[in-house]
Design a protein around this motif. Structure first.
Motif, PDB file in Angstrom:
ATOM      1  N   TYR A 271      13.029   4.792  41.910  1.00  0.00           N
ATOM      2  CA  TYR A 271      11.771   3.844  41.982  1.00  0.00           C
ATOM      3  C   TYR A 271       9.822   4.309  42.446  1.00  0.00           C
ATOM      4  O   TYR A 271      10.336   4.388  43.292  1.00  0.00           O
ATOM      5  CB  TYR A 271      11.650   2.099  41.991  1.00  0.00           C
ATOM      6  CG  TYR A 271      12.717   1.796  43.185  1.00  0.00           C
ATOM      7  CD1 TYR A 271      12.051   1.464  44.512  1.00  0.00           C
ATOM      8  CD2 TYR A 271      13.945   1.881  43.494  1.00  0.00           C
ATOM      9  CE1 TYR A 271      12.894   1.548  45.596  1.00  0.00           C
ATOM     10  CE2 TYR A 271      14.923   1.774  44.492  1.00  0.00           C
ATOM     11  CZ  TYR A 271      14.191   1.369  45.835  1.00  0.00           C
ATOM     12  OH  TYR A 271      14.241   1.505  46.335  1.00  0.00           O
TER      13      TYR A 271
ATOM     14  N   LEU B  10      10.906   9.185  35.066  1.00  0.00           N
ATOM     15  CA  LEU B  10      10.709   8.336  35.597  1.00  0.00           C
ATOM     16  C   LEU B  10       9.701   8.585  35.545  1.00  0.00           C
ATOM     17  O   LEU B  10       8.516   8.127  35.076  1.00  0.00           O
ATOM     18  CB  LEU B  10      11.399   8.150  37.216  1.00  0.00           C
ATOM     19  CG  LEU B  10      10.658   6.876  37.779  1.00  0.00           C
ATOM     20  CD1 LEU B  10      11.190   5.785  36.650  1.00  0.00           C
ATOM     21  CD2 LEU B  10      10.875   6.732  38.977  1.00  0.00           C
TER      22      LEU B  10
ATOM     23  N   TYR C  86      19.500   4.884  41.675  1.00  0.00           N
ATOM     24  CA  TYR C  86      18.490   4.518  41.233  1.00  0.00           C
ATOM     25  C   TYR C  86      17.536   5.424  42.319  1.00  0.00           C
ATOM     26  O   TYR C  86      17.066   6.008  43.039  1.00  0.00           O
ATOM     27  CB  TYR C  86      18.692   2.279  42.664  1.00  0.00           C
ATOM     28  CG  TYR C  86      19.304   1.554  42.454  1.00  0.00           C
ATOM     29  CD1 TYR C  86      18.667   0.805  41.414  1.00  0.00           C
ATOM     30  CD2 TYR C  86      20.451   1.980  43.063  1.00  0.00           C
ATOM     31  CE1 TYR C  86      20.466   0.105  41.212  1.00  0.00           C
ATOM     32  CE2 TYR C  86      21.310   0.973  42.704  1.00  0.00           C
ATOM     33  CZ  TYR C  86      21.078   0.406  42.044  1.00  0.00           C
ATOM     34  OH  TYR C  86      22.171  -0.873  41.920  1.00  0.00           O
TER      35      TYR C  86
ATOM     36  N   SER D 228      10.319  -2.720  43.100  1.00  0.00           N
ATOM     37  CA  SER D 228       9.472  -1.233  41.827  1.00  0.00           C
ATOM     38  C   SER D 228       7.881  -1.697  41.540  1.00  0.00           C
ATOM     39  O   SER D 228       8.097  -2.390  40.904  1.00  0.00           O
ATOM     40  CB  SER D 228      10.851  -1.504  40.984  1.00  0.00           C
ATOM     41  OG  SER D 228      10.333  -0.349  39.883  1.00  0.00           O
TER      42      SER D 228
ATOM     43  N   TYR E  85      11.310   1.466  36.640  1.00  0.00           N
ATOM     44  CA  TYR E  85      12.420   2.276  37.229  1.00  0.00           C
ATOM     45  C   TYR E  85      14.548   2.313  37.108  1.00  0.00           C
ATOM     46  O   TYR E  85      13.708   1.840  35.549  1.00  0.00           O
ATOM     47  CB  TYR E  85      13.153   1.063  38.746  1.00  0.00           C
ATOM     48  CG  TYR E  85      14.029   0.545  38.375  1.00  0.00           C
ATOM     49  CD1 TYR E  85      15.161   0.005  38.321  1.00  0.00           C
ATOM     50  CD2 TYR E  85      13.575  -1.380  38.006  1.00  0.00           C
ATOM     51  CE1 TYR E  85      16.550  -0.450  38.241  1.00  0.00           C
ATOM     52  CE2 TYR E  85      14.517  -1.989  37.376  1.00  0.00           C
ATOM     53  CZ  TYR E  85      15.938  -2.281  37.453  1.00  0.00           C
ATOM     54  OH  TYR E  85      17.532  -2.509  37.513  1.00  0.00           O
TER      55      TYR E  85
ATOM     56  N   PHE F 234      13.777  -5.612  38.790  1.00  0.00           N
ATOM     57  CA  PHE F 234      14.392  -4.898  39.689  1.00  0.00           C
ATOM     58  C   PHE F 234      14.822  -6.044  40.701  1.00  0.00           C
ATOM     59  O   PHE F 234      14.057  -6.489  41.130  1.00  0.00           O
ATOM     60  CB  PHE F 234      13.209  -3.962  39.881  1.00  0.00           C
ATOM     61  CG  PHE F 234      12.909  -3.097  41.505  1.00  0.00           C
ATOM     62  CD1 PHE F 234      14.401  -2.265  41.616  1.00  0.00           C
ATOM     63  CD2 PHE F 234      13.707  -3.577  42.523  1.00  0.00           C
ATOM     64  CE1 PHE F 234      15.006  -1.457  42.267  1.00  0.00           C
ATOM     65  CE2 PHE F 234      14.024  -2.560  43.842  1.00  0.00           C
ATOM     66  CZ  PHE F 234      14.928  -1.640  43.576  1.00  0.00           C
TER      67      PHE F 234
ATOM     68  N   SER G 137      10.576  -3.816  35.611  1.00  0.00           N
ATOM     69  CA  SER G 137      10.871  -3.706  36.737  1.00  0.00           C
ATOM     70  C   SER G 137      10.836  -5.449  37.275  1.00  0.00           C
ATOM     71  O   SER G 137      10.974  -5.390  38.543  1.00  0.00           O
ATOM     72  CB  SER G 137       9.704  -2.351  37.419  1.00  0.00           C
ATOM     73  OG  SER G 137       9.731  -1.505  37.709  1.00  0.00           O
TER      74      SER G 137
END
Length: 277
Positions: A105, A78, A103, A4, A9, A21, A18
């Motif tokens: 990212y 995001l 998810y 990410s 994310y 992540f 992140s």
């Protein structure tokens, strides 16, 4: 494996840092995904990406937990949280034990250099086929084998060749071939139906050229006048060579007109959607 790239994310509905992540979720169950290019804060051709995602879920007999409007809201969330209006965002729906996790990212993007568009890029052949070319499903073992060969040969892309010797697509792109004013590409049932591919086919027709979807044997590429790659990151990228066969694709008039037409499509999409977020 994925990282990410930006500070945050998205996991389902929650913003996460992140540094925490971990992409090991992709090793479990099945994962459908899309990679969407963000330009000037706008997810380019978002509707087309969502249509392809819906097609993938039907092909794999899966059910997405969110509709297009919910997904769109999460993408803009995001973008806003990361204060980033340029790059590639990856959406992943991971299905495992009758549960689906979402998810989103930013990926570390690798856009071609200006010189790549001016001169073209080098490619190789890779003899191999995807299990289900029409569905955008994560297949790490296939991806790793192709990436290893690309790295070994130090080229931009690998062009996939099926068991019958026909060119299908690139490992992460679609492939178009030019012979005079005709543009060839593999039949849709043989490839991932790329978003950029669909837009380019419309552009080709607008330019007055013929689009021919047919199987093309890799041994016949020396008869072509040029070739190019299409995809989210490369957009329309001329091919300079495939193995030892050389092309002057960057100066091919047909390819130059297609590049200009595709750039215009992006500009118009951004203009229409800039204030919708």
């Amino acid at each position: 494996m994925d990282v990410s790239y930006r500070k945050y994310y998205l996991y389902n509905e929650d913003i996460k840092e992140s540094e925490n992540f971990n992409d090991e979720f992709m090793l479990k169950g099945k994962s459908l995904y899309e990679v969407i290019r963000i330009i000037d804060g706008v997810p380019v051709f978002l509707e087309e990406h969502m249509n392809r995602l819906n097609n993938s879920e039907k092909l794999m007999d899966l059910k997405l937990p969110y509709g297009i409007e919910e997904i769109k809201e999460r993408i803009y969330k995001l973008i806003k949280e990361n204060h980033c209006d340029l790059g590639n965002i990856k959406l992943v729906f991971n299905f495992f034990h009758e549960k689906c996790d979402f998810y989103a990212y930013f990926l570390k993007h690798n856009y071609p250099e200006k010189s790549d568009y001016l001169n073209g890029v080098e490619t190789i052949f890779f003899h191999g086929e995807r299990d289900n070319p029409n569905a955008k499903v994560i297949n790490l073992s296939f991806r790793d084998r192709v990436d290893a060969k690309i790295k070994e040969k130090q080229v931009y892309e690998a062009i996939l060749v099926d068991r019958n010797g026909n060119i299908t697509e690139g490992s992460k792109s679609n492939i178009f071939m030019i012979e005079k004013n005709n543009v060839f590409t593999s039949p849709i049932e043989k490839v991932l139906p790329g978003i950029t591919r669909d837009i380019i086919i419309k552009v080709i027709k607008k330019c007055g050229y013929s689009v021919i979807e047919k199987e093309f044997n890799y041994k016949n590429i020396d008869r072509l006048d040029g070739m190019f790659i299409s995809g989210t990151s490369p957009q329309v990228l001329p091919i300079k060579s495939v193995e030892n066969v050389k092309f002057n694709s960057a100066d091919n008039e047909v390819i130059k007109n297609i590049m200009a037409g595709y750039d215009k499509e992006i500009e118009e999409y951004i203009r229409k959607n800039k204030n919708k977020e």
